[in-house]
Every structure is written in structure tokens, then in C-alpha cells.
Design a protein around this motif. Structure first.
Motif, mmCIF file in Angstrom:
data_model
loop_
_atom_site.group_PDB
_atom_site.id
_atom_site.type_symbol
_atom_site.label_atom_id
_atom_site.label_comp_id
_atom_site.label_asym_id
_atom_site.label_seq_id
_atom_site.Cartn_x
_atom_site.Cartn_y
_atom_site.Cartn_z
ATOM 1 N N LYS A 126 0.842 -1.193 0.000
ATOM 2 C CA LYS A 126 0.000 0.000 0.000
ATOM 3 C C LYS A 126 0.880 1.247 0.000
ATOM 4 O O LYS A 126 1.846 1.341 0.753
ATOM 5 N N ASN A 127 0.518 2.211 -0.833
ATOM 6 C CA ASN A 127 1.205 3.500 -0.838
ATOM 7 C C ASN A 127 0.477 4.436 0.116
ATOM 8 O O ASN A 127 -0.612 4.919 -0.179
ATOM 9 N N LYS A 128 1.066 4.692 1.284
ATOM 10 C CA LYS A 128 0.474 5.573 2.282
ATOM 11 C C LYS A 128 0.891 7.024 2.088
ATOM 12 O O LYS A 128 0.372 7.915 2.757
ATOM 13 N N GLY A 129 1.858 7.265 1.199
ATOM 14 C CA GLY A 129 2.360 8.613 1.001
ATOM 15 C C GLY A 129 1.733 9.296 -0.184
ATOM 16 O O GLY A 129 0.719 8.851 -0.734
ATOM 17 N N GLN A 130 2.349 10.405 -0.590
ATOM 18 C CA GLN A 130 1.859 11.188 -1.721
ATOM 19 C C GLN A 130 2.768 11.057 -2.943
ATOM 20 O O GLN A 130 2.419 11.501 -4.031
ATOM 21 N N LEU A 131 3.959 10.470 -2.749
ATOM 22 C CA LEU A 131 4.927 10.334 -3.832
ATOM 23 C C LEU A 131 4.762 8.963 -4.484
ATOM 24 O O LEU A 131 5.023 7.937 -3.863
ATOM 25 N N ASN A 132 4.304 8.961 -5.746
ATOM 26 C CA ASN A 132 4.098 7.706 -6.475
ATOM 27 C C ASN A 132 5.383 7.379 -7.242
ATOM 28 O O ASN A 132 5.465 7.536 -8.460
ATOM 29 N N SER A 133 6.371 6.933 -6.507
ATOM 30 C CA SER A 133 7.694 6.711 -7.087
ATOM 31 C C SER A 133 8.077 5.245 -6.966
ATOM 32 O O SER A 133 7.482 4.495 -6.194
ATOM 33 N N PRO A 134 9.068 4.803 -7.747
ATOM 34 C CA PRO A 134 9.430 3.383 -7.746
ATOM 35 C C PRO A 134 9.899 2.894 -6.383
ATOM 36 O O PRO A 134 10.493 3.644 -5.599
ATOM 37 N N ILE A 135 9.623 1.618 -6.112
ATOM 38 C CA ILE A 135 10.125 0.973 -4.906
ATOM 39 C C ILE A 135 10.889 -0.276 -5.304
ATOM 40 O O ILE A 135 10.689 -0.833 -6.389
ATOM 41 N N VAL A 136 11.750 -0.701 -4.404
ATOM 42 C CA VAL A 136 12.498 -1.930 -4.630
ATOM 43 C C VAL A 136 12.127 -2.922 -3.533
ATOM 44 O O VAL A 136 12.158 -2.610 -2.350
ATOM 45 N N ILE A 137 11.717 -4.123 -3.954
ATOM 46 C CA ILE A 137 11.347 -5.201 -3.040
ATOM 47 C C ILE A 137 12.484 -6.211 -3.043
ATOM 48 O O ILE A 137 12.995 -6.591 -4.112
ATOM 49 N N ALA A 138 12.877 -6.663 -1.850
ATOM 50 C CA ALA A 138 14.000 -7.597 -1.745
ATOM 51 C C ALA A 138 13.580 -8.830 -0.961
ATOM 52 O O ALA A 138 12.787 -8.756 -0.022
ATOM 53 N N GLY A 139 14.115 -9.965 -1.371
ATOM 54 C CA GLY A 139 14.001 -11.196 -0.598
ATOM 55 C C GLY A 139 15.277 -11.393 0.184
ATOM 56 O O GLY A 139 16.382 -11.327 -0.378
#
Length: 1002
Positions: A563-576
């Protein structure tokens, strides 16, 4: 110099109205010019300058060839005369320094003054009219005798003399006979498609200048060693420097520091430097310089660059490896971004009062550093400016991130490559034992950047990165430009990948080298190279304070709901993750709301958003999901003894043994438990229980607060809090206090505006103090307080005003308090004035101490139990601790409350001052207290006016003793003796977590 406004009508027309019309016309012409596309003026300089090191002056003659490449006809030119910024306390530089450093002597001291004079501007050998801008002595206009047509050029000449100020204010100056000569010559302002860009010299905020060719001849005593922009043409001087570079005998001094200046040679020498396609020229001269010489072979073309280091004995141990730092940085950036643009580079160690290092084309000046690593860091940073300042001549004053932000990003990248295992403690503590004590021995160095940014971010005091330098607050200029912007470009690089990012930046560099790029040009270069829409970065991240805050919601097989709780719709990186090892990383473009993200299969035990802290995540405690755990999103508590730096991705609990004593409870031992106060958190708590050895009971204090930071609303911060307190009281009982409150801080449209506003409300339930005095079981009284506070927070003449209403079922009272400091010199020296006025709206039926106290309250009448009182319920004059008071309301030191009684109305003034001169540093201050109240008419003396004067001295805000030496007759009559009037303030709670947190919030 400032023109006065008097004179006849003709003078007003000629000197005021016509230049104003020209300004309007040329601003309009600049806007029109943009329709014709990009153009760039050219300014070529020939300067002959002589240094007089006895008078600390420069005498010079300048010839400028100004070429008009625009499509506009120019009838006037703006010129910068930046040495005049040091001429008085009324310049833009002086006003800025007063805001950021306080009321120091500045340019009232003749040694600190600088100026430029003896100007005689001529155009094509003909005298022209010129005048200083009103109120801006470091900018002037030249009115051309003949219009300068598109494609034509003119020759401008003028002699000039520069008085060099003592080098303790900003960039231009001298320390003894060590000279730092920058922003020193008359210089045309930039004229581009947006019009003219005249700008005053500032300490915070750099420059924007036209490219051109320089031919500069410097005459000075022959035993000076000089470093300058450009190519040195004197073969004999090059040979001399080469011989000096081969002499390393200074290394055997083993840390000895020789700071004396040898006598200046009676013979003079003239050094000639030339350079093409640069927009500034600086030089530095010192007779004590040691010299090192090196060379760099550029990785692509094989071109050879000559490198120099010049430094004194002061930090020679650090500088002995400086050539390797210089060569490594030039080689690395030439590979990443494009070839180094010049044939020489010089790093100079000299005095600098505007940061640690300052860049100029082909040369940098470095101030004092802390260690060799810091020297490598600052040299690298300044060398990178050769690309992002020297070759790419952006408007640093308007868009400081285009040079400082990008340069800082490349500096961080370089340092991580060359010092991959550098830990934070190695730079900030230097001793591993201290690092272990504070539990930060494994914390990476770059974590400090994140913590520094989180301070304004979580206090909702950020500013957009793309603002002009002058719009930033003093602290935000460093944090937003050098920190957040740099981390942002690192974020973009990791998202795009090194090769794509480097290709984009190389495209930008090659396209705009030796030109004036704008932000849209950088964005266009990146979007063209990547075929990506990067609006999220260039518009939202750089242009707003929108926050990034992604949260892991749940995991279903190999699908992760985020979920994006912020206002910045910017890329995220998910790591295992498996332990500390990263098994995979997956980038996901930004989105709004919630999104399922498919994860690759693998033997990982944890999913984490951004484990390498690449992105500007505001809150990281919702970024983790631990597979096969009973509470997969719950972060384990990281308990630490004494102190540690906050780790943004860990729940930290700090515990410290504490000891206490008061008369009722005796000696107490306990523990202070809190979740840190260096970085603001949504929920903050402090618990401080004590075990009492006297009655084997439990007492203590606790507080929990919720911080709410709305985005882009009139309310900047709202803090809801609940606190409780229990300690001993007479009659073998305890007093209790529970307080709930809300504090609302309002947003300022202009962050540099020193005025701030706050409203507050508190509800308190506390043991009835009257019952305690009667040694009977105390009931609970209830109080409501409402207040409005306004402040001027500047270092010069700050003040705080507080309007307050307090009530319970038996009384109502209204008060107003103003605390004002008239600053004499520096921020801690001045005349302190406190004004107070209060009236009872509803008088208490029985208990008198609810009314206003003419004198400082002792603990026995603090019915809200504020403060720390070791002997809270003591009878006045019965013991040492009974002299403790809280100076509020009427503000008299003398203990008049018991005999005089409490007032239904009063007004008072409390005045104190530092002693003049050096004596002001010893901490003793004279004071004068004045009081007018209704109780005075009821004493044997009919006067309602009271006064006392004396001395006070103290240690910080912890302890302060007040000694009334002279008192009015009515005070003398109602106090017992001189010694009984001596009282003190003990404010241990000034150092508690709540107070420290409030200082950071404000």
C-alpha cells in the motif's frame, strides 16, 4: 556607496525613472528572446592585477570584450561589484549573515570591511554613465552610449582597486599574508532568454556567470606561491613549483606547525594565466605553501592533466596523500561522466569561512578538515564540481541542486567505491570503544545522511529541492541540497541502473558542456536516453515535499500486497532476504493505493522494502514481512543501554539507570526507558519508574505522545500527549498528576519567515494541594488551560509571546507574557526583557495560591506540580532547598508571597543584561524587577509599586542564583533579612526528553 534620494526633478528623471524603464524593457525583452531559442553571451577578460601585501589591496586594470549573441539590442549592462558586499552592514551579504550568525560586529570593524573602488568604466574608449543599484552597492548598471546590436561586440575597460577584508566572513579575504582572491573583479551579469540576472553576493547561495576566455597577469612579491584558474605561462615559475614539489623535507617535521609568514621579497614577479571557456577566475597566494605535483592520463583520450596541491604546515599530515586523492577523483569522474574539461587542476589549503571547500574552474580552496578521509571527501566533492559547475554553468543561485545536489551524489558514489566498509563511528567518533558503548559499531557511514534528513522530514519542515538558494532556511540549505537531493540522484541511479544513468548523464554533459543548462534540459536528457517518463522524479521529488511511504500489507504465496500511504508515487524496490543476505531485488514503478506485486520463488525468510536504504522512505517500520513468524509484520524491539543513534528500520528501546532524591521519598533508584528523541517518531514514549528506599514504594513519571504531520495543510504538526506523575507528599501520602494535551504548530508559507504560531490546550487532574498542606487525604482537582504562542525565532532580537487562560471550578485567570531579547553582540548577549500581565476573571473562593504570585513560587504552592523540586513542600527559609523557586507571574525574587498575599491583578517587568565586553562571558548578569499589583494597597505602605535590583549567575539553564541587592521599602518591610531574599532556580527538567523534543520541533 549609496545614492541619496534628494535632488531636483531632472535628476530624479535621469537617475531613477529612466533606469527603471530600462529594467522593465529588458526584462520584457528577455522573455521575448526566449522565442528565438537558446543563446549565450560571451565575455572575454584581460586583467592585470598587483597585490600590495602591506595594505592588503589589489590594484588592477580590466579589459572586457562583450559579445552579444542574443537577438536583442542592448542599451545597458548589469555588472557585479562583489567586493562591495563587505562594505557595510546594509548589504545583502550582511543581512544574510545577521540572520544566520547573529549580531556580530561584521563590517563595523575596519579590518572586516572590503570594497571595490577607483572604477572608471569606458566602452570602446569612451566614458559611460554608470551607477550603483539603490541599496545594492555590489551591483551597478552601465548605460551604453550606443546600442549594442545583435552579433556585435564592445570593449569595456576600467581600473579598479580592491580592499581585501580579513578572511573570517566569507570567501574573499586574507589571514595575515595568506590571500584568498575570489569574486574580486567587475563582472557582467548573465543575460539569457530569461533576461538579466543581477545578483548580490551572498554567503549562502552561489553564482551564475557568462562563459569566456581569461588572460590574467598577477604581480606580487616573488617569494609567494600562487595557485590560480587556468594555465600558467611562466616556464621559470613552473620549474620553481616542480622543484618545490620534489622537496619533501617538510614531511620530517613530525607534526610541527610553523604558521609565521616570512618577509616578503623586495623583488616582484608577474605570473600569467590563461584559460578558455570558463566563467570565473580565482587565485590564492601564500609564502608558506608546500607543493606536490602529479599527473593524470585520462582514460578515454589519453590526454595528460597536470595536478597540483598547495598547503601549509597546518594540516600537512593530511595533505601528504592529496595528489592521489586528486588524481583518483579526476580519473573516476572522467570515466563516469565525460573527460575532465581543462589541462590543470590545483587543490589549495587556505582559510575559508563559507563551508569546508569552495570550487572554481580548475582550482579549489579547502579549509581545515578533521582527518585524511575528510580531506579526500572534500577534495573529491570540489573536483566533481569541475563537471557540475565549471563546465555545466547552471544558475547556482536559482537551482543550487543542479550543481551541489548532483555533485554530492557523485561524491557519495565515489566514497562508497573507495571506502566500501567505512563505518559511521570512524568519521564521527574515531574510537571503536565509544562506538561499542553507543551500539553503532556496525552502522554504515551513509546512515547519518538519512538521520539528518529525517529530522526536518518528520517535523514537517522540509522544503522542495528546486527552490532558489535564498528561499532555504540555513539548516535546510544543507539538508535539502547536499543531502536529500544527493540521495535522490542516487535513488534515480539505482532505479535506472548504473549504465543507463551514466549514459544519460554523459548525454547531458556533452550536450550542455560550456553552456547554461536548465532543469528541463537535465530532465530531457534523461528521458531521451531512457525512454521513460521521469515526472515522478523531476516534478514531484525535486519540486514538492511529497513523501514516500510504502507499507507491506500481506503476503499470499509469491504475491505481495503493498500500500502506498504517502503522496509520492515513485518506484520501490522489493528484496528477498535470508539473514543479512539479499537473494533478489525487484523494482516496481510507483502507484497509488494498493498493488499486488509478484515475487520470484526462492528460499528467503523475509521480504523487505528497500533494505539498502536507497529510497527516501519516511517510515521504515512497515517495510518488513517475516515469513513463518507468528506476527510477520511486527518488528522486534532493539533494546540498548544508555544511548544509540536511531535506526530507522528498528524499534529501539533505550534504557538508562537513573537516581533521584527528594525529602519525602528519600533516595530513589530507577530506570529511564524511552524510544529515542533524536529522530521524531509517530509515537514517542518515556517511562521513568523509581523504587524508593525510604518507604519501599514505587513512584515516577511517564509520557506518551502521538505526532501527526499532515501533508500540505495549514497545520504543520499536531502533538497529542498524556503524562502521569506520582511522588511523595507530607503526611505519608503521595501526590498524583495526570495531564493530557494537544499542541498545534502552524505551517509557514515562507520558511525564512522568523515568525511562528502555536496553539495549545491541556487538561490536568492533580492532587489537591490544599488538602496536602492540611495533611489530609487529597482529592483530585481538575484544570483546563488554553494558550496561544507566537514567536520571532531569529538570532537578532528574538521574542516569544504567550496568551493563556486557566480555569477550574473555583477560579478563572487570564495572562499575557512577552519575553524579548534586544541583541547587543552575538546571539547569547543582550538585554532580556520580560513583561507580564494577568487578571482574575473569577476569583477563587478559598485557596489564595490560585491567584497570581507577586514573587517566584516555591514548590509548596505549585498546585500543578511543575518542575523538579527536591524539597517541594518545604516551608520558606527552612532549608537550602526551600529557596528554590520558579520565576513566573510577578517575577520578584524576594519571598513576598506569604505576607503580601496573592494578587487578583498584577503587571510586572523583569529586565536583565549581560555585562559589557569580555565580562559578558563570565555569566554574571545584573537584573531589575518591577511590579505593580492590587495587594500593595493593603499593606502598611500604601504604594502598590515594588522593585528590586541585584545580580544573578548560573550554569546554562540548569541552575541560577538570584541575589537582590537593593529593594524597595515595601519589600524590605515584608521580608526578614537580606540572606532570606537570596533564592535560586533549579531546572533539571530543561534537559529532559520532552524539552529537547520541543526544541527540535520548533
Amino acid at each position: 556607496m549609496k545614492h541619496n534620494g534628494s535632488g531636483n526633478f531632472k535628476t530624479i528623471i535621469l537617475k531613477k525613472i529612466i533606469p527603471s524603464i530600462f529594467c522593465i524593457f529588458y526584462n520584457s525583452a528577455g522573455a521575448l528572446a526566449s522565442s528565438f531559442g537558446y543563446f549565450q553571451q560571451q565575455v572575454n577578460y584581460t586583467i592585470q592585477v598587483t597585490l600590495d601585501d602591506k595594505k592588503h589591496e589589489l590594484n588592477a586594470f580590466e579589459t572586457i570584450r562583450y559579445i552579444n549573441h542574443s537577438n536583442d539590442t542592448l542599451r545597458l549592462l548589469y555588472f557585479h561589484l562583489w567586493p562591495n558586499a563587505y562594505s557595510s552592514n546594509h548589504t545583502a551579504l550582511a543581512r544574510q549573515l545577521l540572520q544566520t550568525k547573529g549580531k556580530e560586529r561584521l563590517f563595523k570593524d575596519p579590518l572586516l570591511k572590503g570594497s571595490i573602488d577607483s572604477l572608471d568604466f569606458r566602452v570602446d574608449s569612451k566614458k559611460v554613465n554608470w551607477q550603483l543599484l539603490s541599496g545594492q552597492p555590489d551591483i551597478c548598471t552601465l548605460s551604453l552610449n550606443d546600442p549594442l546590436m545583435p552579433g556585435d561586440s564592445i570593449q569595456i575597460t576600467t581600473p579598479f582597486r580592491v580592499k581585501i577584508p580579513l578572511g573570517v566572513t566569507s570567501r574573499l579575504g586574507h589571514i595575515g599574508q595568506s590571500y584568498q582572491i575570489s569574486q574580486w573583479y567587475p563582472k557582467p551579469a548573465v543575460y539569457d532568454e530569461n533576461g538579466w540576472h543581477p545578483m548580490p553576493y551572498l554567503d549562502q547561495g552561489e553564482f551564475y556567470s557568462e562563459f569566456g576566455n581569461y588572460d590574467v597577469s598577477i604581480t606580487l612579491p616573488s617569494n609567494y606561491i600562487t595557485g590560480a584558474t587556468g594555465n600558467l605561462h611562466n616556464e621559470s615559475e613552473i620549474d620553481k613549483l616542480t622543484i618545490l614539489a620534489a622537496d619533501t623535507s617538510w614531511e620530517s617535521s613530525h607534526g610541527e606547525r610553523n604558521t609565521t609568514f616570512p618577509p616578503s621579497s623586495l623583488t616582484m614577479k608577474t605570473l600569467r594565466y590563461t584559460e578558455q571557456k570558463v566563467h570565473d577566475f580565482a587565485w590564492f597566494a601564500d609564502k608558506r605553501f608546500h607543493v606536490l605535483k602529479g599527473k593524470v592520463i585520462l582514460p578515454r583520450s589519453g590526454r595528460e592533466i597536470t595536478t597540483w596541491a598547495m598547503f601549509t604546515d597546518q594540516e600537512s599530515d593530511f595533505w601528504k596523500h592529496s595528489i592521489s586523492y586528486i588524481n583518483s577523483a579526476i580519473s573516476s569522474l572522467s570515466e563516469l561522466t565525460g573527460e575532465y574539461p581543462y589541462n590543470n587542476y590545483t587543490a589549495v589549503q587556505s582559510a575559508l569561512n563559507a563551508g569546508v571547500g569552495m570550487e572554481y574552474p580548475g582550482i579549489t580552496v579547502i579549509g581545515l578538515v578533521e582527518n585524511a578521509y575528510s580531506l579526500d571527501e572534500v577534495i573529491t566533492h570540489e573536483i566533481i564540481h569541475s563537471w557540475f559547475y565549471s563546465a555545466l554553468g547552471s544558475n547556482e543561485r536559482r537551482y543550487p541542486y543542479l550543481d551541489e545536489g548532483i555533485t554530492s551524489a557523485y561524491t557519495s558514489r565515489y566514497l562508497r567505491q573507495h571506502y566500501p566498509y567505512k563505518k559511521l563511528w570512524e568519521v564521527y567518533l574515531e574510537k571503536r570503544k565509544l562506538a561499542k558503548l553507543f551500539h553503532i559499531e556496525d552502522m554504515p557511514l551513509e546512515r547519518m545522511e538519512e538521520l539528518e534528513w529525517l529530522l526536518p522530514a518528520r517535523n514537517n519542515q522540509e522544503q522542495p529541492i528546486n527552490l532558489p538558494a535564498t528561499d532555504f532556511t540555513f539548516s535546510n540549505y544543507g539538508i535539502m541540497i547536499y543531502n536529500k537531493a544527493a540521495r535522490g540522484f542516487e535513488y534515480l541511479r539505482n532505479y535506472l541502473g548504473d549504465s543507463v544513468f551514466d549514459r544519460s548523464m554523459q548525454h547531458y554533459y556533452e550536450q550542455w558542456k560550456y553552456r547554461h543548462p536548465q532543469p528541463e534540459d537535465l530532465q530531457n536528457a534523461f528521458e531521451t536516453s531512457t525512454s521513460k517518463d521521469l515526472t515522478w522524479f523531476f516534478n514531484d521529488f525535486l519540486g514538492t515535499t511529497r513523501r514516500m511511504d510504502y507499507k507491506i500489507v500481506r503476503l499470499s504465496k509469491h504475491n505481495l500486497l503493498v500500500k502506498n500511504k504517502g503522496q509520492l508515487n515513485s518506484p520501490i524496490v522489493i528484496a528477498g532476504m535470508k539473514g543479512d543476505s539479499i537473494l533478489f531485488e525487484k523494482w516496481q514503478d510507483g502507484f497509488t493505493g494498493q498493488k499486488w506485486i509478484e515475487l520470484p520463488p526462492g528460499d528467503y525468510s523475509e521480504i523487505k522494502i528497500d533494505p539498502r536504504h536507497i529510497t527516501p522512505e519516511l517510515f521504515r517500520l512497515n517495510n518488513n514481512y517475516r515469513i513463518n513468524k507468528p506476527f510477520p509484520k511486527a518488528d522486534p524491539i532493539n533494546a540498548r543501554f544508555l544511548f544509540t543513534l536511531d535506526d530507522p528500520e528498528r524499534r529501539t528501546l533505550l534504557y538508562v539507570p537513573v537516581f533521584n532524591w527528594n525529602k519525602e521519598n528519600g533516595f530513589m533508584a530507577g530506570v529511564l526507558v524511552h524510544n529515542g528523541f533524536m529522530v521524531p517518531k509517530p509515537i514517542e514514549y518515556l517511562i521513568m519508574p523509581f523504587y524508593t528506599f525510604k518507604d519501599h514504594g514505587a513512584v515516577g513519571y511517564s509520557r506518551i505522545a502521538w505526532n501527526i504531520i499532515p501533508y500540505n495543510q495549514i497545520i504543520r504538526l499536531a502533538t497529542l500527549s498524556v503524562e502521569g506523575e506520582k511522588f511523595g507528599a507530607p503526611g505519608n501520602q503521595d501526590y498524583y498528576k495526570v495531564k493530557t494535551g494537544i499542541e498545534i504548530y502552524f505551517r509557514k508559507e515562507n520558511m525564512n519567515n522568523p515568525y511562528r504560531h502555536k496553539v495549545m490546550g491541556y487538561y490536568t487532574s492533580a492532587s489537591d494541594l490544599a488538602d496536602i498542606e492540611l495533611m489530609q487525604k487529597a482529592g483530585m482537582n481538575h484544570y483546563l488551560q488554553l494558550g496561544y504562542q507566537f514567536d520571532k525565532t531569529s538570532l537578532i532580537n528574538p521574542y516569544t509571546g504567550l496568551a493563556f487562560i486557566e480555569m477550574n471550578s473555583s477560579y478563572q485567570k487570564l495572562s499575557f507574557e512577552l519575553n524579548y531579547r534586544y541583541s547587543y553582540y552575538r546571539k547569547r548577549q543582550g538585554l532580556d526583557i520580560r513583561l507580564f500581565g494577568g487578571t482574575m476573571l473569577k476569583e477563587p473562593v478559598e485557596t489564595g495560591f490560585y491567584s497570581f504570585a507577586p514573587g517566584g513560587r516555591s514548590g509548596s504552592v505549585m498546585y500543578l506540580y511543575e518542575g523538579t523540586y527536591p524539597d517541594r513542600f518545604a516551608t520558606p527559609s527552612s532549608s537550602f532547598w526551600s529557596r528554590q523557586m520558579t520565576l513566573s507571574e510577578g517575577g520578584l525574587v524576594s519571598p513576598v508571597n506569604t505576607i503580601l498575599g496573592y494578587s487578583n491583578w498584577l503587571v510586572s517587568a523583569n529586565i536583565s543584561s549581560n555585562l559589557p565586553g569580555v565580562a559578558g562571558n563570565i555569566g554574571i548578569k545584573p537584573f531589575l524587577n518591577l511590579l505593580l499589583n492590587d495587594r500593595g494597597t493593603k499593606t502598611i505602605h500604601s504604594s502598590a509599586f515594588f522593585w528590586e535590583a541585584g545580580l544573578k549567575a548560573g550554569i546554562w539553564n540548569l541552575f541560577e542564583i538570584h541575589v537582590p541587592v537593593l529593594v524597595s521599602k515595601n519589600i524590605d518591610d515584608i521580608t526578614v533579612s537580606f540572606k532570606d531574599r537570596i533564592r535560586f532556580i533549579f531546572q533539571l527538567n530543561s534537559f529532559n526528553q520532552v524539552k529537547l523534543r520541543q526544541k527540535m520541533v520548533n
